[in-house]
Design an enzyme around this catalytic site. Structure first.
Site, PDB file in Angstrom:
ATOM      1  N   LYS A  30       0.836  -1.058   0.103  1.00  0.00           N
ATOM      2  CA  LYS A  30      -0.212   0.219  -0.546  1.00  0.00           C
ATOM      3  C   LYS A  30       0.600   1.049  -0.195  1.00  0.00           C
ATOM      4  O   LYS A  30       1.117   2.102  -0.975  1.00  0.00           O
ATOM      5  CB  LYS A  30      -0.960  -0.164   1.636  1.00  0.00           C
ATOM      6  CG  LYS A  30      -1.849  -1.455   1.536  1.00  0.00           C
ATOM      7  CD  LYS A  30      -2.964  -1.104   2.539  1.00  0.00           C
ATOM      8  CE  LYS A  30      -2.180  -1.283   3.958  1.00  0.00           C
ATOM      9  NZ  LYS A  30      -1.179  -2.372   4.353  1.00  0.00           N
ATOM     10  N   ARG A  36      -9.193   0.950   9.357  1.00  0.00           N
ATOM     11  CA  ARG A  36      -8.398  -0.656  10.021  1.00  0.00           C
ATOM     12  C   ARG A  36      -9.606  -1.821  10.841  1.00  0.00           C
ATOM     13  O   ARG A  36      -9.597  -2.828  10.882  1.00  0.00           O
ATOM     14  CB  ARG A  36      -7.447  -0.837  10.930  1.00  0.00           C
ATOM     15  CG  ARG A  36      -6.019  -0.012   9.706  1.00  0.00           C
ATOM     16  CD  ARG A  36      -5.408  -1.618  10.979  1.00  0.00           C
ATOM     17  NE  ARG A  36      -3.871  -1.660  10.396  1.00  0.00           N
ATOM     18  CZ  ARG A  36      -3.160  -1.056  10.017  1.00  0.00           C
ATOM     19  NH1 ARG A  36      -3.003   0.027   9.644  1.00  0.00           N
ATOM     20  NH2 ARG A  36      -1.350  -1.475   9.961  1.00  0.00           N
ATOM     21  N   ARG A  43      11.491  -5.437   4.484  1.00  0.00           N
ATOM     22  CA  ARG A  43      11.220  -4.206   5.033  1.00  0.00           C
ATOM     23  C   ARG A  43      12.970  -3.286   5.203  1.00  0.00           C
ATOM     24  O   ARG A  43      12.637  -3.780   6.402  1.00  0.00           O
ATOM     25  CB  ARG A  43      10.092  -4.033   4.362  1.00  0.00           C
ATOM     26  CG  ARG A  43       9.795  -2.564   4.483  1.00  0.00           C
ATOM     27  CD  ARG A  43       8.080  -2.218   4.538  1.00  0.00           C
ATOM     28  NE  ARG A  43       7.500  -2.450   5.547  1.00  0.00           N
ATOM     29  CZ  ARG A  43       6.131  -2.619   5.700  1.00  0.00           C
ATOM     30  NH1 ARG A  43       5.634  -2.023   4.365  1.00  0.00           N
ATOM     31  NH2 ARG A  43       5.053  -3.149   6.930  1.00  0.00           N
ATOM     32  N   ARG A  92      12.112  -1.628  10.844  1.00  0.00           N
ATOM     33  CA  ARG A  92      10.816  -1.230  11.808  1.00  0.00           C
ATOM     34  C   ARG A  92      10.657  -1.998  12.860  1.00  0.00           C
ATOM     35  O   ARG A  92      10.303  -3.436  12.409  1.00  0.00           O
ATOM     36  CB  ARG A  92       9.139  -1.125  11.060  1.00  0.00           C
ATOM     37  CG  ARG A  92       8.970   0.098  10.256  1.00  0.00           C
ATOM     38  CD  ARG A  92       8.026   0.633   9.961  1.00  0.00           C
ATOM     39  NE  ARG A  92       6.412  -0.578   9.626  1.00  0.00           N
ATOM     40  CZ  ARG A  92       5.069  -0.204   9.253  1.00  0.00           C
ATOM     41  NH1 ARG A  92       5.394   0.182   7.885  1.00  0.00           N
ATOM     42  NH2 ARG A  92       4.642  -0.535  10.665  1.00  0.00           N
ATOM     43  N   ARG A 130       0.348  -9.252  13.547  1.00  0.00           N
ATOM     44  CA  ARG A 130      -0.386  -7.987  12.422  1.00  0.00           C
ATOM     45  C   ARG A 130      -1.876  -8.965  11.374  1.00  0.00           C
ATOM     46  O   ARG A 130      -2.269  -8.334  10.932  1.00  0.00           O
ATOM     47  CB  ARG A 130       0.177  -7.188  11.722  1.00  0.00           C
ATOM     48  CG  ARG A 130       1.275  -6.193  12.669  1.00  0.00           C
ATOM     49  CD  ARG A 130       2.557  -6.108  12.428  1.00  0.00           C
ATOM     50  NE  ARG A 130       2.259  -4.833  10.999  1.00  0.00           N
ATOM     51  CZ  ARG A 130       3.617  -4.901  10.201  1.00  0.00           C
ATOM     52  NH1 ARG A 130       3.957  -5.477  10.151  1.00  0.00           N
ATOM     53  NH2 ARG A 130       2.697  -3.804   9.040  1.00  0.00           N
TER      54      ARG A 130
HETATM   55  P1  AMP Z   1       0.854   0.707   9.366  1.00  0.00           P
HETATM   56  O1  AMP Z   1       2.365   1.096   9.134  1.00  0.00           O
HETATM   57  O2  AMP Z   1       0.565   1.094   8.948  1.00  0.00           O
HETATM   58  O3  AMP Z   1       1.418  -0.820   9.015  1.00  0.00           O
HETATM   59  O4  AMP Z   1       0.635   0.972  10.905  1.00  0.00           O
HETATM   60  C1  AMP Z   1       1.751   0.162  11.891  1.00  0.00           C
HETATM   61  C2  AMP Z   1       1.179   0.322  13.282  1.00  0.00           C
HETATM   62  O5  AMP Z   1       0.626   1.215  13.121  1.00  0.00           O
HETATM   63  C3  AMP Z   1       0.260  -1.327  13.402  1.00  0.00           C
HETATM   64  O6  AMP Z   1       0.265  -2.314  13.006  1.00  0.00           O
HETATM   65  C4  AMP Z   1      -1.001  -0.320  14.248  1.00  0.00           C
HETATM   66  O7  AMP Z   1      -0.429  -0.914  15.137  1.00  0.00           O
HETATM   67  C5  AMP Z   1      -0.910   0.786  13.967  1.00  0.00           C
HETATM   68  N1  AMP Z   1      -1.688   1.425  13.116  1.00  0.00           N
HETATM   69  C6  AMP Z   1      -1.468   2.715  12.451  1.00  0.00           C
HETATM   70  N2  AMP Z   1      -3.096   2.953  11.982  1.00  0.00           N
HETATM   71  C7  AMP Z   1      -3.889   2.371  12.503  1.00  0.00           C
HETATM   72  C8  AMP Z   1      -5.158   2.100  12.281  1.00  0.00           C
HETATM   73  N3  AMP Z   1      -6.220   2.808  11.700  1.00  0.00           N
HETATM   74  N4  AMP Z   1      -6.242   1.702  13.669  1.00  0.00           N
HETATM   75  C9  AMP Z   1      -4.982   1.320  14.786  1.00  0.00           C
HETATM   76  N5  AMP Z   1      -3.998   1.067  15.054  1.00  0.00           N
HETATM   77  C10 AMP Z   1      -3.543   1.424  12.949  1.00  0.00           C
END
Ligand code: AMP
Length: 215
Positions: free
Chosen positions: A13, A88, A127, A160, A171
Protein backbone atom coordinates in the site's frame (compact mmCIF):
# COMPACT_ATOMS: atom_id res chain seq x y z
CA UNK A 1 -11.46 12.45 -5.14
CA UNK A 2 -11.24 10.33 -1.99
CA UNK A 3 -9.55 6.94 -2.27
CA UNK A 4 -9.10 4.36 0.48
CA UNK A 5 -6.32 1.79 0.09
CA UNK A 6 -6.90 -1.46 1.98
CA UNK A 7 -4.89 -4.67 2.25
CA UNK A 8 -2.76 -6.74 4.62
CA UNK A 9 0.67 -5.68 5.94
CA UNK A 10 3.34 -6.03 3.26
CA UNK A 11 0.93 -5.92 0.33
CA UNK A 12 2.53 -2.69 -0.95
CA UNK A 13 0.00 0.00 0.00
CA UNK A 14 2.78 2.44 0.97
CA UNK A 15 4.73 1.83 -2.25
CA UNK A 16 1.61 2.21 -4.39
CA UNK A 17 0.55 5.35 -2.53
CA UNK A 18 3.97 6.98 -3.05
CA UNK A 19 3.83 6.12 -6.76
CA UNK A 20 0.33 7.59 -6.96
CA UNK A 21 1.54 10.80 -5.31
CA UNK A 22 3.81 11.33 -8.36
CA UNK A 23 0.63 11.59 -10.45
CA UNK A 24 -0.69 14.78 -8.88
CA UNK A 25 -1.18 16.78 -5.69
CA UNK A 26 -2.66 14.06 -3.47
CA UNK A 27 -3.06 14.72 0.25
CA UNK A 28 -2.36 11.63 2.30
CA UNK A 29 -3.62 10.21 5.56
CA UNK A 30 -1.15 7.51 6.61
CA UNK A 31 -1.98 6.64 10.20
CA UNK A 32 1.05 4.33 10.65
CA UNK A 33 3.42 7.19 9.67
CA UNK A 34 1.55 9.67 11.89
CA UNK A 35 1.83 7.29 14.85
CA UNK A 36 5.51 6.57 14.23
CA UNK A 37 6.20 10.34 14.07
CA UNK A 38 4.30 10.82 17.34
CA UNK A 39 6.28 7.98 18.95
CA UNK A 40 9.60 9.47 17.79
CA UNK A 41 8.59 12.92 19.06
CA UNK A 42 7.65 11.34 22.42
CA UNK A 43 4.20 13.01 22.53
CA UNK A 44 1.48 11.64 24.81
CA UNK A 45 -0.21 9.99 21.81
CA UNK A 46 3.13 8.53 20.72
CA UNK A 47 3.82 7.05 24.15
CA UNK A 48 0.34 5.52 24.33
CA UNK A 49 0.55 4.11 20.78
CA UNK A 50 4.05 2.63 20.88
CA UNK A 51 3.33 -0.46 23.01
CA UNK A 52 0.42 -1.48 20.77
CA UNK A 53 2.46 -0.93 17.62
CA UNK A 54 5.51 -2.87 18.80
CA UNK A 55 3.27 -5.83 19.67
CA UNK A 56 1.58 -5.72 16.25
CA UNK A 57 -1.78 -4.80 17.82
CA UNK A 58 -4.08 -2.00 16.76
CA UNK A 59 -4.01 1.35 18.55
CA UNK A 60 -7.45 2.08 20.13
CA UNK A 61 -10.03 3.53 17.75
CA UNK A 62 -10.66 6.78 19.69
CA UNK A 63 -6.98 7.82 19.47
CA UNK A 64 -6.85 7.09 15.74
CA UNK A 65 -10.13 8.80 14.94
CA UNK A 66 -9.02 12.01 16.73
CA UNK A 67 -5.77 11.94 14.77
CA UNK A 68 -7.59 11.56 11.45
CA UNK A 69 -10.12 14.27 12.31
CA UNK A 70 -7.30 16.73 13.01
CA UNK A 71 -5.59 15.85 9.75
CA UNK A 72 -8.77 16.13 7.63
CA UNK A 73 -9.85 19.42 9.18
CA UNK A 74 -6.52 20.96 8.16
CA UNK A 75 -7.04 20.06 4.47
CA UNK A 76 -8.42 22.45 1.85
CA UNK A 77 -11.96 21.76 0.57
CA UNK A 78 -12.11 19.50 -2.46
CA UNK A 79 -8.56 18.12 -2.01
CA UNK A 80 -7.73 14.71 -3.51
CA UNK A 81 -7.10 12.50 -0.49
CA UNK A 82 -5.62 9.01 -0.28
CA UNK A 83 -6.03 6.96 2.91
CA UNK A 84 -3.38 4.33 3.64
CA UNK A 85 -3.68 2.21 6.79
CA UNK A 86 -7.01 3.73 7.79
CA UNK A 87 -9.75 2.63 8.38
CA UNK A 88 -8.59 -0.62 9.96
CA UNK A 89 -11.75 -1.51 11.96
CA UNK A 90 -15.45 -1.22 11.22
CA UNK A 91 -15.94 1.51 13.89
CA UNK A 92 -13.15 3.49 12.17
CA UNK A 93 -14.92 3.10 8.81
CA UNK A 94 -18.17 4.38 10.31
CA UNK A 95 -16.34 7.29 11.97
CA UNK A 96 -14.70 8.16 8.65
CA UNK A 97 -18.07 8.24 6.90
CA UNK A 98 -19.36 10.61 9.59
CA UNK A 99 -16.27 12.84 9.42
CA UNK A 100 -16.41 13.09 5.64
CA UNK A 101 -20.13 13.79 5.76
CA UNK A 102 -19.48 16.70 8.16
CA UNK A 103 -17.03 18.01 5.55
CA UNK A 104 -19.64 17.57 2.80
CA UNK A 105 -17.90 14.71 1.01
CA UNK A 106 -17.69 10.88 0.86
CA UNK A 107 -15.27 8.14 -0.28
CA UNK A 108 -15.21 7.70 -4.07
CA UNK A 109 -13.45 4.35 -4.23
CA UNK A 110 -12.01 1.62 -2.06
CA UNK A 111 -9.07 -0.34 -3.47
CA UNK A 112 -8.23 -3.71 -1.93
CA UNK A 113 -4.74 -5.07 -2.68
CA UNK A 114 -4.25 -8.82 -2.29
CA UNK A 115 -1.26 -11.21 -2.22
CA UNK A 116 -0.65 -14.70 -0.75
CA UNK A 117 0.50 -14.84 2.90
CA UNK A 118 3.95 -16.27 2.10
CA UNK A 119 4.62 -13.29 -0.19
CA UNK A 120 3.47 -10.86 2.51
CA UNK A 121 5.72 -12.40 5.16
CA UNK A 122 8.76 -12.30 2.87
CA UNK A 123 8.11 -8.69 1.85
CA UNK A 124 7.67 -7.48 5.43
CA UNK A 125 10.75 -9.36 6.70
CA UNK A 126 12.91 -7.71 4.00
CA UNK A 127 11.42 -4.23 4.30
CA UNK A 128 13.69 -1.32 5.23
CA UNK A 129 12.31 2.17 5.76
CA UNK A 130 13.83 5.64 5.57
CA UNK A 131 13.17 7.58 8.80
CA UNK A 132 13.61 10.94 7.01
CA UNK A 133 11.67 10.79 3.73
CA UNK A 134 9.60 7.62 4.21
CA UNK A 135 11.04 5.81 1.15
CA UNK A 136 10.55 2.04 1.33
CA UNK A 137 13.08 -0.59 0.16
CA UNK A 138 13.29 -4.36 0.27
CA UNK A 139 16.59 -6.18 0.76
CA UNK A 140 15.38 -9.02 -1.53
CA UNK A 141 13.40 -7.25 -4.25
CA UNK A 142 14.32 -3.56 -4.24
CA UNK A 143 17.59 -2.92 -2.36
CA UNK A 144 19.05 0.60 -2.05
CA UNK A 145 22.09 1.42 -4.25
CA UNK A 146 24.41 1.67 -1.22
CA UNK A 147 23.77 -0.87 1.56
CA UNK A 148 21.59 0.54 4.32
CA UNK A 149 21.45 4.13 2.96
CA UNK A 150 18.41 5.85 1.42
CA UNK A 151 18.90 6.60 -2.32
CA UNK A 152 16.58 9.61 -2.05
CA UNK A 153 17.98 11.50 0.94
CA UNK A 154 21.07 9.67 2.28
CA UNK A 155 19.58 8.81 5.69
CA UNK A 156 20.33 5.48 7.37
CA UNK A 157 17.53 2.94 6.74
CA UNK A 158 15.97 1.01 9.61
CA UNK A 159 13.83 -2.06 10.15
CA UNK A 160 10.54 -1.23 11.85
CA UNK A 161 10.15 -2.90 15.25
CA UNK A 162 6.83 -4.39 14.08
CA UNK A 163 8.41 -5.82 10.89
CA UNK A 164 10.17 -8.47 13.01
CA UNK A 165 8.81 -12.00 12.44
CA UNK A 166 7.10 -12.20 15.89
CA UNK A 167 5.00 -9.10 15.19
CA UNK A 168 4.27 -9.89 11.53
CA UNK A 169 2.30 -13.05 12.37
CA UNK A 170 0.22 -11.10 14.89
CA UNK A 171 -0.38 -8.27 12.37
CA UNK A 172 -1.70 -10.75 9.80
CA UNK A 173 -4.08 -12.22 12.41
CA UNK A 174 -5.24 -8.73 13.38
CA UNK A 175 -5.82 -7.95 9.70
CA UNK A 176 -8.04 -11.03 9.29
CA UNK A 177 -9.99 -10.34 12.48
CA UNK A 178 -10.35 -6.55 12.43
CA UNK A 179 -9.74 -5.22 8.93
CA UNK A 180 -11.36 -7.81 6.66
CA UNK A 181 -14.75 -6.75 8.11
CA UNK A 182 -13.97 -3.24 6.79
CA UNK A 183 -13.83 -4.66 3.26
CA UNK A 184 -17.25 -6.26 3.83
CA UNK A 185 -18.53 -2.95 5.24
CA UNK A 186 -17.64 -1.15 2.01
CA UNK A 187 -18.95 -3.98 -0.18
CA UNK A 188 -22.33 -3.52 1.55
CA UNK A 189 -22.14 0.29 1.11
CA UNK A 190 -22.53 2.36 -2.08
CA UNK A 191 -18.78 2.88 -2.47
CA UNK A 192 -17.29 0.92 -5.40
CA UNK A 193 -14.62 -1.59 -4.30
CA UNK A 194 -11.81 -2.61 -6.69
CA UNK A 195 -9.70 -5.70 -6.00
CA UNK A 196 -6.15 -5.61 -7.34
CA UNK A 197 -3.68 -8.50 -7.45
CA UNK A 198 -0.60 -6.99 -5.79
CA UNK A 199 1.62 -10.05 -6.33
CA UNK A 200 3.07 -8.41 -9.46
CA UNK A 201 5.71 -5.80 -10.35
CA UNK A 202 4.98 -2.47 -8.61
CA UNK A 203 4.60 -0.70 -12.00
CA UNK A 204 1.94 -3.17 -13.14
CA UNK A 205 0.06 -2.82 -9.85
CA UNK A 206 0.23 0.98 -10.19
CA UNK A 207 -1.18 0.81 -13.73
CA UNK A 208 -4.13 -1.23 -12.39
CA UNK A 209 -4.62 1.25 -9.55
CA UNK A 210 -4.71 4.26 -11.89
CA UNK A 211 -7.09 2.45 -14.23
CA UNK A 212 -9.45 1.65 -11.34
CA UNK A 213 -9.52 5.22 -10.04
CA UNK A 214 -9.59 6.75 -13.54
CA UNK A 215 -6.35 8.81 -13.18
P1 AMP B 1 1.23 0.48 9.28
O1 AMP B 1 2.41 1.37 9.05
O2 AMP B 1 0.00 0.94 8.56
O3 AMP B 1 1.51 -0.98 9.06
O4 AMP B 1 0.86 0.63 10.84
C1 AMP B 1 1.78 0.26 11.85
C2 AMP B 1 1.06 0.07 13.17
O5 AMP B 1 0.45 1.30 13.57
C3 AMP B 1 -0.09 -0.94 13.16
O6 AMP B 1 0.36 -2.27 13.33
C4 AMP B 1 -0.91 -0.45 14.34
O7 AMP B 1 -0.32 -0.79 15.57
C5 AMP B 1 -0.80 1.06 14.19
N1 AMP B 1 -1.86 1.61 13.30
C6 AMP B 1 -1.71 2.22 12.10
N2 AMP B 1 -2.88 2.60 11.59
C7 AMP B 1 -3.82 2.21 12.49
C8 AMP B 1 -5.24 2.29 12.53
N3 AMP B 1 -5.94 2.84 11.53
N4 AMP B 1 -5.86 1.78 13.63
C9 AMP B 1 -5.18 1.22 14.65
N5 AMP B 1 -3.85 1.10 14.66
C10 AMP B 1 -3.17 1.58 13.59
Amino acid sequence: MIVILLGPPGVGKGTQRSMLEEEGPWRKVVTGDLLREAARAGSELGRKAKAYMDAGDLVPDDLIIDLVREKLEAMPDGADVVFDGFPRTEPQARALDALLEELGTAPDRVVLFTAPDDVLVKRVAGRRTCPECGAIYNVHFDPPGTGGICDECGAELFRREDDRPESVKRRLEVYREETEPVVEYYVRSDVPVSRIDADREPGEVQASLRREIGR
